[in-house]
Design a protein around this motif. Structure first.
Motif, mmCIF file in Angstrom:
data_model
loop_
_atom_site.group_PDB
_atom_site.id
_atom_site.type_symbol
_atom_site.label_atom_id
_atom_site.label_comp_id
_atom_site.label_asym_id
_atom_site.label_seq_id
_atom_site.Cartn_x
_atom_site.Cartn_y
_atom_site.Cartn_z
ATOM 1 N N GLY A 123 55.278 22.326 62.269
ATOM 2 C CA GLY A 123 54.210 22.945 61.506
ATOM 3 C C GLY A 123 53.050 22.023 61.231
ATOM 4 N N GLY A 124 53.242 20.745 61.500
ATOM 5 C CA GLY A 124 52.212 19.763 61.241
ATOM 6 C C GLY A 124 51.175 19.689 62.353
ATOM 7 N N SER A 125 50.271 18.726 62.203
ATOM 8 C CA SER A 125 49.165 18.580 63.147
ATOM 9 C C SER A 125 49.001 17.124 63.572
ATOM 10 C CB SER A 125 47.846 19.051 62.509
ATOM 11 O OG SER A 125 47.925 20.397 62.114
ATOM 12 N N LEU A 126 48.482 16.945 64.763
ATOM 13 C CA LEU A 126 48.119 15.637 65.279
ATOM 14 C C LEU A 126 46.915 15.807 66.178
ATOM 15 C CD1 LEU A 126 51.479 13.933 66.428
ATOM 16 C CD2 LEU A 126 49.967 13.133 64.594
ATOM 17 N N THR A 127 46.121 14.768 66.288
ATOM 18 C CA THR A 127 45.009 14.768 67.242
ATOM 19 C C THR A 127 45.134 13.565 68.159
ATOM 20 O OG1 THR A 127 43.500 15.924 65.739
ATOM 21 C CG2 THR A 127 42.514 14.674 67.529
ATOM 22 N N LEU A 128 45.168 13.832 69.434
ATOM 23 C CA LEU A 128 45.220 12.777 70.440
ATOM 24 C C LEU A 128 43.804 12.499 70.948
ATOM 25 C CD1 LEU A 128 48.270 13.969 72.567
ATOM 26 C CD2 LEU A 128 48.252 12.634 70.448
ATOM 27 N N SER A 129 43.577 11.246 71.297
ATOM 28 C CA SER A 129 42.292 10.853 71.865
ATOM 29 C C SER A 129 42.526 10.164 73.198
ATOM 30 C CB SER A 129 41.559 9.886 70.939
ATOM 31 O OG SER A 129 41.320 10.454 69.674
ATOM 32 N N CYS A 130 41.576 10.321 74.097
ATOM 33 C CA CYS A 130 41.626 9.640 75.384
ATOM 34 C C CYS A 130 40.222 9.143 75.697
ATOM 35 C CB CYS A 130 42.110 10.575 76.468
ATOM 36 S SG CYS A 130 42.016 9.869 78.133
ATOM 37 N N ALA A 131 40.079 7.850 75.683
ATOM 38 C CA ALA A 131 38.781 7.245 75.979
ATOM 39 C C ALA A 131 38.743 6.801 77.429
ATOM 40 C CB ALA A 131 38.543 6.058 75.050
ATOM 41 N N ALA A 132 37.704 7.229 78.131
ATOM 42 C CA ALA A 132 37.547 6.866 79.534
ATOM 43 C C ALA A 132 36.453 5.822 79.663
ATOM 44 C CB ALA A 132 37.186 8.095 80.360
ATOM 45 N N SER A 133 36.772 4.726 80.298
ATOM 46 C CA SER A 133 35.778 3.684 80.534
ATOM 47 C C SER A 133 35.390 3.707 82.004
ATOM 48 C CB SER A 133 36.348 2.319 80.153
ATOM 49 O OG SER A 133 37.475 2.024 80.945
ATOM 50 N N GLY A 134 34.245 3.182 82.309
ATOM 51 C CA GLY A 134 33.807 3.167 83.698
ATOM 52 C C GLY A 134 32.880 4.325 83.998
ATOM 53 N N SER A 135 32.732 4.628 85.261
ATOM 54 C CA SER A 135 31.790 5.650 85.704
ATOM 55 C C SER A 135 32.193 7.035 85.213
ATOM 56 C CB SER A 135 31.722 5.648 87.234
ATOM 57 O OG SER A 135 30.959 6.742 87.695
ATOM 58 N N THR A 136 31.222 7.733 84.667
ATOM 59 C CA THR A 136 31.505 9.091 84.192
ATOM 60 C C THR A 136 31.653 10.079 85.342
ATOM 61 O OG1 THR A 136 29.151 9.530 83.934
ATOM 62 C CG2 THR A 136 30.331 8.710 82.006
ATOM 63 N N SER A 137 31.121 9.705 86.500
ATOM 64 C CA SER A 137 31.208 10.627 87.637
ATOM 65 C C SER A 137 32.646 10.815 88.090
ATOM 66 C CB SER A 137 30.357 10.115 88.799
ATOM 67 O OG SER A 137 30.851 8.872 89.259
ATOM 68 N N VAL A 143 50.719 26.612 74.560
ATOM 69 C CA VAL A 143 49.930 25.943 73.524
ATOM 70 C C VAL A 143 48.689 26.733 73.125
ATOM 71 C CG1 VAL A 143 50.729 23.727 74.412
ATOM 72 C CG2 VAL A 143 48.456 24.558 75.073
ATOM 73 N N LYS A 144 48.444 27.851 73.788
ATOM 74 C CA LYS A 144 47.252 28.643 73.460
ATOM 75 C C LYS A 144 47.288 29.089 72.013
ATOM 76 C CE LYS A 144 45.586 30.665 77.756
ATOM 77 N NZ LYS A 144 45.423 31.894 78.558
ATOM 78 N N GLY A 145 46.169 28.917 71.359
ATOM 79 C CA GLY A 145 46.069 29.299 69.965
ATOM 80 C C GLY A 145 46.525 28.214 69.001
ATOM 81 N N ARG A 146 47.185 27.183 69.527
ATOM 82 C CA ARG A 146 47.660 26.099 68.664
ATOM 83 C C ARG A 146 46.960 24.771 68.972
ATOM 84 N NH1 ARG A 146 52.729 24.339 68.996
ATOM 85 N NH2 ARG A 146 52.995 24.892 71.202
ATOM 86 N N PHE A 147 46.617 24.564 70.239
ATOM 87 C CA PHE A 147 45.974 23.315 70.659
ATOM 88 C C PHE A 147 44.514 23.599 71.017
ATOM 89 C CE2 PHE A 147 49.948 20.919 72.422
ATOM 90 C CZ PHE A 147 50.607 21.176 71.227
ATOM 91 N N THR A 148 43.673 22.615 70.782
ATOM 92 C CA THR A 148 42.270 22.715 71.149
ATOM 93 C C THR A 148 41.852 21.432 71.849
ATOM 94 O OG1 THR A 148 41.777 24.127 69.235
ATOM 95 C CG2 THR A 148 39.918 23.041 70.316
ATOM 96 N N ILE A 149 41.299 21.575 73.042
ATOM 97 C CA ILE A 149 40.776 20.422 73.761
ATOM 98 C C ILE A 149 39.271 20.376 73.555
ATOM 99 C CG2 ILE A 149 40.468 21.649 75.965
ATOM 100 C CD1 ILE A 149 41.393 19.028 77.358
ATOM 101 N N SER A 150 38.770 19.181 73.327
ATOM 102 C CA SER A 150 37.329 19.020 73.155
ATOM 103 C C SER A 150 36.906 17.702 73.779
ATOM 104 C CB SER A 150 36.941 19.060 71.674
ATOM 105 O OG SER A 150 37.579 18.010 70.959
ATOM 106 N N ARG A 151 35.604 17.553 73.906
ATOM 107 C CA ARG A 151 35.110 16.390 74.642
ATOM 108 C C ARG A 151 33.814 15.891 74.028
ATOM 109 N NH1 ARG A 151 35.312 16.069 81.111
ATOM 110 N NH2 ARG A 151 34.356 14.014 81.365
ATOM 111 N N ASP A 152 33.711 14.599 73.898
ATOM 112 C CA ASP A 152 32.477 13.947 73.481
ATOM 113 C C ASP A 152 31.913 13.272 74.725
ATOM 114 O OD1 ASP A 152 30.510 12.183 72.596
ATOM 115 O OD2 ASP A 152 31.539 11.778 70.713
ATOM 116 N N ASN A 153 30.949 13.914 75.342
ATOM 117 C CA ASN A 153 30.423 13.381 76.600
ATOM 118 C C ASN A 153 29.705 12.046 76.415
ATOM 119 O OD1 ASN A 153 31.387 15.450 78.231
ATOM 120 N ND2 ASN A 153 29.588 16.717 77.863
ATOM 121 N N ALA A 154 29.080 11.876 75.272
ATOM 122 C CA ALA A 154 28.374 10.619 75.027
ATOM 123 C C ALA A 154 29.341 9.445 74.995
ATOM 124 C CB ALA A 154 27.605 10.707 73.719
ATOM 125 N N GLU A 155 30.536 9.697 74.458
ATOM 126 C CA GLU A 155 31.550 8.641 74.367
ATOM 127 C C GLU A 155 32.552 8.715 75.515
ATOM 128 O OE1 GLU A 155 31.595 6.211 72.180
ATOM 129 O OE2 GLU A 155 29.778 6.957 71.206
#
Length: 123
Positions: free
Chosen positions: A14-28, A63-75
């Motif tokens: 019932g709890g929540s967590l947020t995972l992060s994934c930082a990509a370094s290098g070329s954005t292409s 995971v539909k309705g429970r998980f949300t994927i999002s993206r910070d393009n600048a980072e």
């Protein structure tokens, strides 16, 4: 492109967590970014994916309705917000990236992978 995940941990059902994934290098090389997971004794499975240019998002049915994927393009960082967690969500979660994918849930379309972050959900 190198991928570094963070944010895993232990939580009660019932709890929540947020995972992060930082990509370094070329954005292409990371137009498509996704989360996969592999639970104990289970096959790996795709969880969610998003695209830098198209902005489309895809989710696996469990995971539909429970998980949300999002993206910070600048980072060049992708997030996976997980709520209403269930014990069956327990798994090692991996971030993946690719310049281009044909099928968002097909792991072989991704050529860059992080080391993984463990998520444990207790009942």
């Amino acid at each position: 492109v190198q991928l570094v995940e963070s944010g895993g941990g232990s939580v009660q059902a019932g709890g929540s967590l947020t995972l992060s994934c930082a990509a370094s290098g070329s954005t292409s090389g990371s137009d498509a970014m996704a989360w996969f997971r592999q639970g104990p004794g289970k096959e790996g499975e795709a969880v969610a994916a998003t695209y830098r240019q198209r902005g489309a998002k895809h989710y696996a049915y469990p995971v539909k309705g429970r998980f949300t994927i999002s993206r910070d393009n600048a980072e060049n960082t992708v997030y996976l917000q997980m709520s209403s967690l269930k014990p069956e969500d327990t798994a090692m979660y991996y971030c993946a990236a690719s310049a281009r994918v044909r099928t968002w849930w097909w792991r072989n379309d991704y050529d860059k992978w992080g080391q993984g972050t463990q998520v444990t959900v207790s009942s």
